[in-house]
Design a protein around this motif. Structure first.
Motif, mmCIF file in Angstrom:
data_model
loop_
_atom_site.group_PDB
_atom_site.id
_atom_site.type_symbol
_atom_site.label_atom_id
_atom_site.label_comp_id
_atom_site.label_asym_id
_atom_site.label_seq_id
_atom_site.Cartn_x
_atom_site.Cartn_y
_atom_site.Cartn_z
ATOM 1 N N ALA A 29 0.809 -1.293 0.058
ATOM 2 C CA ALA A 29 -0.173 -0.113 0.166
ATOM 3 C C ALA A 29 0.859 1.108 0.079
ATOM 4 O O ALA A 29 0.578 2.130 -0.626
ATOM 5 C CB ALA A 29 -1.080 0.010 1.175
ATOM 6 N N ILE A 30 2.004 1.237 0.950
ATOM 7 C CA ILE A 30 2.846 2.418 0.554
ATOM 8 C C ILE A 30 3.344 2.636 -0.421
ATOM 9 O O ILE A 30 3.774 3.721 -1.171
ATOM 10 C CB ILE A 30 3.943 2.025 1.854
ATOM 11 C CG1 ILE A 30 3.199 2.181 3.136
ATOM 12 C CG2 ILE A 30 5.030 3.589 1.787
ATOM 13 C CD1 ILE A 30 4.354 1.764 4.335
ATOM 14 N N GLU A 32 2.359 1.633 -3.531
ATOM 15 C CA GLU A 32 1.136 2.179 -4.631
ATOM 16 C C GLU A 32 0.926 3.636 -4.177
ATOM 17 O O GLU A 32 0.916 4.483 -5.104
ATOM 18 C CB GLU A 32 -0.125 1.698 -4.391
ATOM 19 C CG GLU A 32 -0.005 0.020 -4.767
ATOM 20 C CD GLU A 32 0.551 0.070 -6.059
ATOM 21 O OE1 GLU A 32 0.086 0.799 -7.181
ATOM 22 O OE2 GLU A 32 1.408 -1.010 -6.367
ATOM 23 N N ARG A 33 1.039 4.144 -3.160
ATOM 24 C CA ARG A 33 0.878 5.661 -2.688
ATOM 25 C C ARG A 33 2.015 6.402 -3.487
ATOM 26 O O ARG A 33 1.954 7.490 -3.802
ATOM 27 C CB ARG A 33 0.787 5.962 -1.225
ATOM 28 C CG ARG A 33 -0.428 5.254 -0.563
ATOM 29 C CD ARG A 33 -0.368 5.585 1.070
ATOM 30 N NE ARG A 33 -1.584 4.712 1.544
ATOM 31 C CZ ARG A 33 -1.553 4.425 2.706
ATOM 32 N NH1 ARG A 33 -0.474 4.864 3.722
ATOM 33 N NH2 ARG A 33 -2.381 3.827 3.470
ATOM 34 N N ALA A 36 1.746 6.496 -7.308
ATOM 35 C CA ALA A 36 0.622 7.441 -7.456
ATOM 36 C C ALA A 36 1.202 8.898 -7.137
ATOM 37 O O ALA A 36 1.121 9.715 -8.266
ATOM 38 C CB ALA A 36 -0.316 7.155 -6.710
ATOM 39 N N ALA A 37 2.113 9.213 -6.232
ATOM 40 C CA ALA A 37 2.409 10.653 -5.907
ATOM 41 C C ALA A 37 3.545 10.796 -7.208
ATOM 42 O O ALA A 37 3.587 12.249 -7.801
ATOM 43 C CB ALA A 37 3.228 10.596 -4.666
ATOM 44 N N LYS A 180 5.859 10.250 4.782
ATOM 45 C CA LYS A 180 4.212 10.120 5.035
ATOM 46 C C LYS A 180 3.413 11.275 4.614
ATOM 47 O O LYS A 180 2.286 10.926 4.419
ATOM 48 C CB LYS A 180 4.098 10.044 6.674
ATOM 49 C CG LYS A 180 4.530 8.859 7.469
ATOM 50 C CD LYS A 180 3.915 8.603 8.833
ATOM 51 C CE LYS A 180 4.342 7.294 9.242
ATOM 52 N NZ LYS A 180 3.942 7.193 10.738
ATOM 53 N N ASN A 183 4.122 11.185 0.477
ATOM 54 C CA ASN A 183 4.456 9.925 -0.364
ATOM 55 C C ASN A 183 5.616 9.860 -1.254
ATOM 56 O O ASN A 183 5.609 9.222 -2.121
ATOM 57 C CB ASN A 183 2.951 9.536 -0.810
ATOM 58 C CG ASN A 183 1.849 9.126 0.053
ATOM 59 O OD1 ASN A 183 1.954 8.333 0.979
ATOM 60 N ND2 ASN A 183 0.831 9.645 -0.408
#
Length: 263
Positions: A29-30, A32-33, A36-37, A180, A183
């Motif tokens: 999940a990290i 993918e973020r 995406a960023a 955090k 991202n």
């Protein structure tokens, strides 16, 4: 009729209990973020990305050196990569296999496909992070919370398939630091495996200093690589990688195939 009793517990009070603490996200999940960023979806739709690369290196003793090469990358499939070196040599990989062309002819030595693949991986992976975290042979394992330069961040453990890089010193578990708050990728670090530290005791910390927005994807254009010891302390060994990116054209598998068939 009995009156129901409603108890209001402030959120701040709930946060004081361990059970109310936010759970660590899954590493995937990290990732993918982070992707995406950086605009990974837009990156994958570019076609062929041309990267004109200039490396400027300064060693601990002040000695300086430089190196230039050009990479062509199929952004939809990292199996398709081509590197043109100074002096006329070319190394490439496609889904059909890997090859090298030097001195005006195809290098037909048995080890050439392996050397070509691992050389390309070693050249491409660090300079096109975070996108290259999706390359075949790269995994993302555990995540942990850390502080990085005063920012809350995640540290991701990234191991590789055996023989992913041409240098065994690099084929170890790397650490990717992801902010955090936005991202973004803050750093990528490795130190040599224990079994190679008698030969090489120095690792590298990579930081992206500049990016360029190309079709809504953030492409690295300047990367600072600093030598570190096994405890993470930085040395005076520094390399600055400058990248001039441009969209070469739509995906074309012929660019990545061997210039001539092997005999």
């Amino acid at each position: 009729m009995k009156k129901r009793l409603f108890i209001f517990i402030p959120l701040a009070l709930l946060a004081a209990f361990p059970g109310a603490a936010a759970e660590t996200p899954e590493p995937a999940a990290i990732v993918e973020r982070m992707l995406a960023a950086a605009g990974a979806e837009q990156f994958s739709e570019m076609g062929i990305l041309k990267l004109e690369v200039v490396e400027e290196e300064t060693r601990n003793d002040g000695t300086r050196s430089g190196h230039e090469y050009t990479l062509y990358v199929d952004t939809s499939n990292f199996a398709n990569v081509r590197m043109e070196l100074q002096g006329g040599s070319t190394v490439g990989c496609s889904e059909e296999g890997c090859w090298a062309f030097r001195d005006g002819k195809l290098d037909d030595r048995q080890q050439t496909p392996y050397m070509a693949k691992t050389t390309l991986n070693q050249s491409l992976f660090p300079i096109m992070l975070p996108f290259t975290v999706k390359m075949e042979g790269v995994w993302v394992k555990e995540a942990k919370e850390i502080q990085w330069d005063g920012r809350e961040a995640w540290s991701l453990a990234v191991p590789f398939a055996k023989g992913f890089f041409v240098s065994h010193v690099l084929t170890t578990t790397w650490s990717l630091v992801v902010a955090k708050d936005d991202n973004s990728l803050l750093a990528a670090t490795f130190v040599p495996p224990v079994e190679y530290r008698k030969v090489e005791r120095k690792g590298i910390r990579y930081r992206t200093l500049k990016t360029e927005d190309i079709e809504d994807a953030q492409i690295p254009t300047q990367i600072l690589s600093i030598g570190i010891n096994v405890n993470g302390m930085e040395s005076g060994h520094v390399r600055v990688t400058k990248i001039k990116p441009s969209v070469y054209g739509p995906s074309d598998p012929t660019l990545f195939r061997s210039p001539q068939p092997a005999k």
